[in-house]
Design a protein around this motif. Structure first.
Motif, PDB file in Angstrom:
ATOM      1  N   VAL A  63       0.834  -1.204   0.000  1.00 53.35           N
ATOM      2  CA  VAL A  63       0.000   0.000   0.000  1.00 53.35           C
ATOM      3  C   VAL A  63       0.867   1.251   0.000  1.00 53.35           C
ATOM      4  CG1 VAL A  63      -1.630   1.343   1.367  1.00 53.35           C
ATOM      5  CG2 VAL A  63      -2.002  -1.105   1.054  1.00 53.35           C
TER       6      VAL A  63
ATOM      7  N   GLY B 155       2.304   1.897  -3.288  1.00 53.53           N
ATOM      8  CA  GLY B 155       1.367   2.126  -4.379  1.00 53.53           C
ATOM      9  C   GLY B 155       0.896   0.892  -5.107  1.00 53.53           C
ATOM     10  N   TYR B 156       0.973  -0.280  -4.449  1.00 53.96           N
ATOM     11  CA  TYR B 156       0.547  -1.526  -5.076  1.00 53.96           C
ATOM     12  C   TYR B 156      -0.677  -2.097  -4.356  1.00 53.96           C
ATOM     13  CZ  TYR B 156       5.083  -1.352  -7.386  1.00 53.96           C
ATOM     14  OH  TYR B 156       6.160  -0.966  -8.137  1.00 53.96           O
ATOM     15  N   HIS B 157      -1.297  -3.083  -4.980  1.00 54.92           N
ATOM     16  CA  HIS B 157      -2.440  -3.756  -4.365  1.00 54.92           C
ATOM     17  C   HIS B 157      -1.958  -4.578  -3.171  1.00 54.92           C
ATOM     18  CE1 HIS B 157      -5.975  -6.270  -3.846  1.00 54.92           C
ATOM     19  NE2 HIS B 157      -6.627  -5.499  -4.703  1.00 54.92           N
TER      20      HIS B 157
END
Length: 663
Positions: free
Chosen positions: A557, A560-562
């Motif tokens: 998170v 910037g990722y799932h």
């Protein structure tokens, strides 16, 4: 057992009203409970026993009078009821009743003084005449929260059943950082808090003088005072007289939810008081449960707290000096205050949960109603069970591993999967309670990876499997070990979210639900309710699932990722079939909510590796969590939970998981 409970409830501004609001729903799960929160008709013949929450203020007059008329079990929250008795007599204009109570409790000298009170020559002797005699004499049983209170009752001649039951507390939800932002303080600002009704005996003057010295060393330090202001304590004038307007702020009374957020926002909580009448502070328990570093006065019930969960300040000439030194220590060394907070949070979780408190209440009430002695509580420690006929502890893990690998077979894909997930598979077996020849176990989503071990190593007489498919169909599966040993198992097909499971009520001793929950798209509580139904009373549910709150997820998170462990869509195979993907991954609190609302007591909840190879790539996230004083607990890749069936389903659609739920 039918119990009538007399207690004020919210929205009354009363700590005991908040206490009752937290306790009574849990107690109602254990006894047939009817609550009286005001004076109204009461038929004692309709109940086995009455329970009275008694505090020293006018809110409790109706409960006090009912306790005298219909003796039951009194919960004495403080050992002084003079304000309560005055409210029931003087404030009603019944001076004769007040004089009678004064004489009954204190003899001729107390009567003489009370007559001067009636003549308006002096005020009531609130501090030295506790007015508890009549309640103690009438009560069939007594509940207190500390040994200090128990000694007060016994020393006053009370000789009937008495239980020391801890004051309950939540491990509360709170928005610490949003609240700090609202207050205009960042993570580097030491924030001290005083919480609750700002009464003179809470040593606020001493706290402000210690703060005056502290800001000479730490000018960034701030103090908030959250609670209703008392007319006899000019707290704002005190702040101004010390020139602390830039460092201390009075926030006044706030609703309970916001009150909890303010406690969580503080780095250090002060819970000082002298004199004491034996009260136990609900605010203090909230602060401990929120993992705050706490400083208390070394008096009464507060002196009984373990020394490793709070700092204790004796009252007297050195009080301000020692208070300053403790504040300086906790501000200067954040690691010390974090350690106190972590120990405090564990203490509350282990000793003061409302479920534990309610169980003790129910046991004591039953003992009083049946006229039998209530034994001192024996604390049950949940120890993860060893496998049946297990070898010595240091050789358990290789045993599990060898057994699982022996059934891997010759399929390279199957064998590779088992080796990659071996850590998780072994841990699942280690935490599964062992069985016997008469016990049945169901493995949901059975891939035959650990299924043979359920019989060969854990000792279950009957092992059954289940998998997604047309309801009513049964597949016969067989696997052969490297040594030629065959294991056969029937696999029942059905949809765990929709179908009634094809088993009678109470059929199994244990159910395994491993790596299945995250695949459910619509209704996980259907599955949980069916598992409850097919488990015998006291049976166990073992559940594993990926942890959406892991260090890896937090790292994703922030970068910037799932955050999902397996969030990708799946391509169809050559036949056009699509394997089930993860629809929802769960946080530890989600799993706890599922278990509690499905009628399970959580016996074990922990996290650990998901794959066999540990990964240190997310260790930097620990530094972020520590800097912002966020919990590092339950941050492993996989969630491992064991629940014990305690009763029926509480809520079919828990509000925390279902939009519009709650019923």
């Amino acid at each position: 057992m039918r119990v009538a409970c007399f207690s004020p409830l919210p929205p009354r501004k009363s700590g005991i009203a908040d206490y009752a609001a937290a306790l009574l729903p849990r107690l109602a799960e254990r006894v047939d409970l009817e609550v009286f929160d005001q004076a109204r008709p009461y038929r004692p013949e309709d109940f086995d026993l009455a329970l009275y929450q008694i505090g020293n203020n006018p809110d409790h007059v109706f409960a006090y009078e009912a306790a005298l008329e219909h003796p039951g079990v009194a919960v004495l929250h403080e050992f002084n009821l003079h304000h309560l008795v005055a409210a029931a007599t003087i404030k009603r204009g019944d001076w004769d009743a007040y004089l009678r109570e004064a004489e009954y409790n204190g003899g001729a000298a107390a009567l003489e003084y009370a007559q001067r009170v009636r003549a308006l020559e002096v005020g009531p002797d609130y501090d030295h005449l506790p007015m508890t005699r009549r309640l103690l004499e009438r009560s069939r049983g007594l509940i207190v929260h500390s040994e200090f209170m128990a000694a007060q009752a016994r020393n006053s001649g009370y000789d009937r059943p008495l239980a020391v039951i801890p004051h309950g507390a939540e491990i509360a939800e709170a928005n610490r950082h949003a609240c700090r932002h609202q207050l205009g303080v960042d993570e580097n600002t030491p924030l001290i808090g005083v919480f609750g009704f700002l009464k003179p005996y809470k040593r606020i003057g001493e706290a402000l003088r210690a703060l005056d010295r502290l800001v000479q060393l730490h000018p960034q330090a701030r103090l908030i005072l959250v609670g209703e202001e008392h007319p006899h304590l000019p707290v704002r004038r005190l702040i101004a007289s010390l020139g602390l307007e830039a460092h201390a702020k009075v926030l006044g009374y706030v609703p309970l939810e916001q009150f909890v957020d303010y406690i969580a926002a503080a780095d250090i909580c002060l819970n000082l008081r002298y004199p004491t009448v034996g009260e136990t502070s609900g605010t203090l328990l909230r602060a401990l449960g929120l993992g705050r570093a706490v400083i208390v006065s070394e008096v009464g019930a507060f002196a009984e707290l373990p020394d490793d969960i709070c700092l204790k300040v004796p009252t007297g000439e050195s009080e301000v000096d020692l208070l300053f030194e403790y504040l300086n220590l906790l501000v200067s060394r954040p690691e010390v205050r974090r350690a106190f907070g972590e120990r405090a949070r564990r203490y509350v979780a282990e000793h003061c949960s409302w479920e534990r408190v309610a169980s003790q209440y129910a046991g004591f009430l039953e003992a009083v109603a049946e006229g039998r002695e209530w034994p001192p509580e024996t604390v049950a420690v949940i120890v993860p069970p060893e496998p049946a006929s297990a070898p010595a502890a240091e050789t358990v893990a290789p045993s599990w591993e060898q057994h699982i690998l022996s059934y891997a077979g010759n399929d390279p894909e199957r064998a590779g999967y088992i080796r990659t997930h071996l850590t998780r598979l072994v841990r699942t077996l280690e935490m599964t309670p062992p069985g016997g020849p008469g016990d049945r176990i169901l493995e949901m989503g059975a891939y035959m990876q650990i299924t043979p071990a359920l019989q060969h190593l854990l000792g279950y007489g009957e092992v059954r499997g289940s998998y997604l498919g047309p309801v009513g169909q049964v597949d016969h599966r067989e696997v052969v070990s490297q040594s030629g040993e065959r294991f056969c198992c029937e696999i029942d097909l059905f949809d765990a979210e929709k179908d009634r499971f094809p088993y009678p009520d109470g059929h199994f001793s244990t159910v395994l639900c491993c790596e299945l929950l995250e695949h459910l798209a619509n209704d996980p509580m259907h599955m949980m309710a069916e598992i409850n139904r097919i488990l015998q009373p006291g049976g166990h549910l073992v559940l594993t699932t990926p942890n959406i709150c892991s260090l890896r997820s937090v790292s994703a998170v922030l970068l910037g990722y799932h955050p999902g462990f397996f969030h990708q869509y799946i391509l169809p195979d050559a036949a056009g079939d699509v394997a089930p993907r993860h629809h929802r991954e769960y946080a530890p609190r989600d799993v706890l909510l599922l278990f509690e609302q499905a009628g399970f007591e959580m016996a074990r909840l922990e996290t650990g590796p998901y794959l066999s190879e540990p990964n240190a790539a997310w260790a930097w996230v620990v530094n972020v969590l520590e800097r912002y004083e966020l919990s590092k607990d339950l941050r492993g890749e996989a969630l491992y939970a064991v629940g014990r069936k305690q009763g029926s389903v509480k809520s079919r659609y828990p509000a925390g998981l279902y939009a519009g739920g709650g019923g």
